[in-house]
Write a protein that holds these residues in place. Sequence first.
Motif, mmCIF file in Angstrom:
data_model
loop_
_atom_site.group_PDB
_atom_site.id
_atom_site.type_symbol
_atom_site.label_atom_id
_atom_site.label_comp_id
_atom_site.label_asym_id
_atom_site.label_seq_id
_atom_site.Cartn_x
_atom_site.Cartn_y
_atom_site.Cartn_z
ATOM 1 N N TRP A 57 -0.541 6.464 -17.041
ATOM 2 C CA TRP A 57 -1.922 6.794 -17.402
ATOM 3 C C TRP A 57 -2.945 6.062 -16.542
ATOM 4 N N ALA A 58 -2.507 5.093 -15.784
ATOM 5 C CA ALA A 58 -3.442 4.330 -14.942
ATOM 6 C C ALA A 58 -3.392 4.781 -13.481
ATOM 7 N N ILE A 59 -2.398 5.595 -13.116
ATOM 8 C CA ILE A 59 -2.218 5.959 -11.706
ATOM 9 C C ILE A 59 -3.208 7.037 -11.287
ATOM 10 N N GLY A 60 -4.068 6.667 -10.348
ATOM 11 C CA GLY A 60 -5.016 7.631 -9.789
ATOM 12 C C GLY A 60 -6.093 8.083 -10.766
ATOM 13 N N THR A 61 -6.225 7.398 -11.889
ATOM 14 C CA THR A 61 -7.172 7.843 -12.919
ATOM 15 C C THR A 61 -8.468 7.041 -12.914
ATOM 16 N N GLY A 100 0.673 -1.771 -10.678
ATOM 17 C CA GLY A 100 0.084 -0.629 -9.969
ATOM 18 C C GLY A 100 -0.598 0.313 -10.940
ATOM 19 N N GLY A 101 -1.691 0.905 -10.490
ATOM 20 C CA GLY A 101 -2.438 1.856 -11.312
ATOM 21 C C GLY A 101 -3.917 1.530 -11.280
ATOM 22 N N SER A 102 -4.648 2.254 -10.397
ATOM 23 C CA SER A 102 -6.094 2.063 -10.256
ATOM 24 C C SER A 102 -6.470 0.602 -9.989
ATOM 25 N N CYS A 103 -5.638 -0.065 -9.228
ATOM 26 C CA CYS A 103 -5.962 -1.440 -8.822
ATOM 27 C C CYS A 103 -6.886 -1.342 -7.606
ATOM 28 N N ASN A 104 -7.985 -2.074 -7.634
ATOM 29 C CA ASN A 104 -8.927 -2.023 -6.514
ATOM 30 C C ASN A 104 -9.507 -3.420 -6.264
ATOM 31 N N GLY A 135 11.541 5.572 -7.481
ATOM 32 C CA GLY A 135 11.218 5.846 -8.878
ATOM 33 C C GLY A 135 9.742 5.934 -9.189
ATOM 34 N N HIS A 136 8.927 6.212 -8.160
ATOM 35 C CA HIS A 136 7.506 6.394 -8.450
ATOM 36 C C HIS A 136 7.334 7.530 -9.471
ATOM 37 N N SER A 137 6.362 7.398 -10.353
ATOM 38 C CA SER A 137 6.221 8.388 -11.436
ATOM 39 C C SER A 137 5.940 9.787 -10.892
ATOM 40 N N GLU A 138 5.303 9.864 -9.706
ATOM 41 C CA GLU A 138 5.053 11.201 -9.137
ATOM 42 C C GLU A 138 6.374 11.872 -8.743
ATOM 43 N N ARG A 139 7.330 11.098 -8.311
ATOM 44 C CA ARG A 139 8.644 11.670 -7.977
ATOM 45 C C ARG A 139 9.423 12.001 -9.256
ATOM 46 N N GLY A 143 0.839 -1.199 0.000
ATOM 47 C CA GLY A 143 0.000 0.000 0.000
ATOM 48 C C GLY A 143 0.870 1.244 0.000
ATOM 49 N N ASN A 144 0.706 2.068 -1.013
ATOM 50 C CA ASN A 144 1.431 3.343 -1.100
ATOM 51 C C ASN A 144 0.451 4.447 -0.694
ATOM 52 N N TRP A 145 0.611 4.898 0.530
ATOM 53 C CA TRP A 145 -0.364 5.871 1.052
ATOM 54 C C TRP A 145 -0.177 7.274 0.484
ATOM 55 N N LYS A 146 0.967 7.520 -0.123
ATOM 56 C CA LYS A 146 1.287 8.866 -0.617
ATOM 57 C C LYS A 146 1.161 9.885 0.529
ATOM 58 N N MET A 147 0.755 11.119 0.246
ATOM 59 C CA MET A 147 0.727 12.150 1.299
ATOM 60 C C MET A 147 -0.683 12.246 1.886
ATOM 61 N N GLY A 196 0.294 -6.417 -6.245
ATOM 62 C CA GLY A 196 0.036 -5.040 -6.645
ATOM 63 C C GLY A 196 0.659 -4.002 -5.729
ATOM 64 N N LEU A 197 0.898 -2.836 -6.317
ATOM 65 C CA LEU A 197 1.260 -1.638 -5.549
ATOM 66 C C LEU A 197 0.023 -0.747 -5.618
ATOM 67 N N ILE A 198 -0.580 -0.523 -4.459
ATOM 68 C CA ILE A 198 -1.919 0.040 -4.416
ATOM 69 C C ILE A 198 -1.880 1.442 -3.824
ATOM 70 N N GLY A 199 -2.417 2.413 -4.522
ATOM 71 C CA GLY A 199 -2.461 3.782 -4.019
ATOM 72 C C GLY A 199 -3.784 4.048 -3.313
ATOM 73 N N GLY A 200 -4.704 4.706 -4.008
ATOM 74 C CA GLY A 200 -5.985 5.114 -3.411
ATOM 75 C C GLY A 200 -6.701 4.013 -2.639
ATOM 76 N N SER A 201 -6.690 2.808 -3.174
ATOM 77 C CA SER A 201 -7.437 1.711 -2.534
ATOM 78 C C SER A 201 -6.707 1.117 -1.330
ATOM 79 N N TYR A 243 5.357 -2.444 -12.068
ATOM 80 C CA TYR A 243 4.994 -1.831 -13.352
ATOM 81 C C TYR A 243 3.760 -0.964 -13.120
ATOM 82 N N GLU A 244 3.931 0.344 -13.305
ATOM 83 C CA GLU A 244 2.828 1.276 -13.079
ATOM 84 C C GLU A 244 2.687 2.202 -14.288
ATOM 85 N N PRO A 245 1.825 1.848 -15.236
ATOM 86 C CA PRO A 245 1.621 2.757 -16.363
ATOM 87 C C PRO A 245 1.092 4.088 -15.845
HETATM 88 P P1 PGA Z 1 -3.451 4.294 -7.539
HETATM 89 O O1 PGA Z 1 -1.898 4.574 -7.324
HETATM 90 O O2 PGA Z 1 -3.709 2.891 -7.043
HETATM 91 O O3 PGA Z 1 -4.152 5.344 -6.715
HETATM 92 O O4 PGA Z 1 -3.709 4.413 -8.997
HETATM 93 C C1 PGA Z 1 -0.945 3.574 -7.498
HETATM 94 C C2 PGA Z 1 0.426 4.110 -7.200
HETATM 95 O O5 PGA Z 1 0.667 5.300 -7.496
HETATM 96 O O6 PGA Z 1 1.283 3.397 -6.673
#
Ligand code: PGA
Length: 252
Positions: A172-176, A213-217, A96-100, A8-12, A233-238, A168-170
């Motif tokens: 275009w799929a992150i947080g979308t 990773g990328g909008s995995c729920n 190496g997260h794409s946001e960084r 789980g990647n909680w981000k900020m 998975g590497l999971i952000g929002g979920s 692998y986090e495309p």
């Molecule tokens: P997301 O983020 O699950 O919210 O799309 C994934 C991530 O950035 O690692």
Amino acid sequence: MRTKIVAGNWKMNKTFSEAENLISDIAEALDDMELNNTEVILCPPFVYLEMATDIAEESKFGVGAQNMNDHEFGAFTGEISASMLNSIEVKYVIIGHSERRQHYQENNELLAGKVNTAIHHQIQPIFCCGEKLADREEGIYFETVKKQLDDTVFQLPSEHFQKVIIAYEPVWAIGTGVNATPEQAQEMHRYIRDRIAEKYDPQVAENTTILYGGSCNSKNAGVLFMQPDVDGGLIGGSSLKADEFIAIVSSL
Ligand code: PGA
């Protein structure tokens, strides 16, 4: 057999008490679960890491940081080193997260340094790679990911590469809310595994954990994780709600 992972990647996100509640709820749910060959990793913000590793001591999850500096120590105001993380039992770090890459201009050269430093301090990198939408539309997504790997983790000797977890986090799929299809994920994961086999050897490739990773729920995790080369998975929002995150862990 390679290890399956849900991280789980909680981000900020989250205040201290919210973070404590979420970690405790996840820990409690994991207590009742059989985790065969599966690791659960929580990556909260830096300021909650020590609280997380304290709870983790009595629980079934590991703790990861979301970033770290590539230097050993010194005059880098505001930065966190690998030895600091190691000293509070943090076992993983997202690198190496794409946001960084996007907001903090982290390039492959810097990321290669971070990966190296992490491994020298016994911290396993969760190394993120993935193409932007334009790369996919132009049909250069394999080349993009190959370069991200060639210039960073593929610089490591085999013994060190074997500590790396790939995500692998495309972009275009992150947080979308638009996840890669299971076929798109499998195709890229297979491609990455083939490149590892080519660079190192087939056994190393077989043993490397590659996360999606990328909008995995909880709704799409089952079918994504069923793909033969998707190892979790590497999971952000979920990952920010205990029930949802635990449902994803259960889909492995
Ligand atoms: P997301 O983020 O699950 O919210 O799309 C994934 C991530 O950035 O690692």
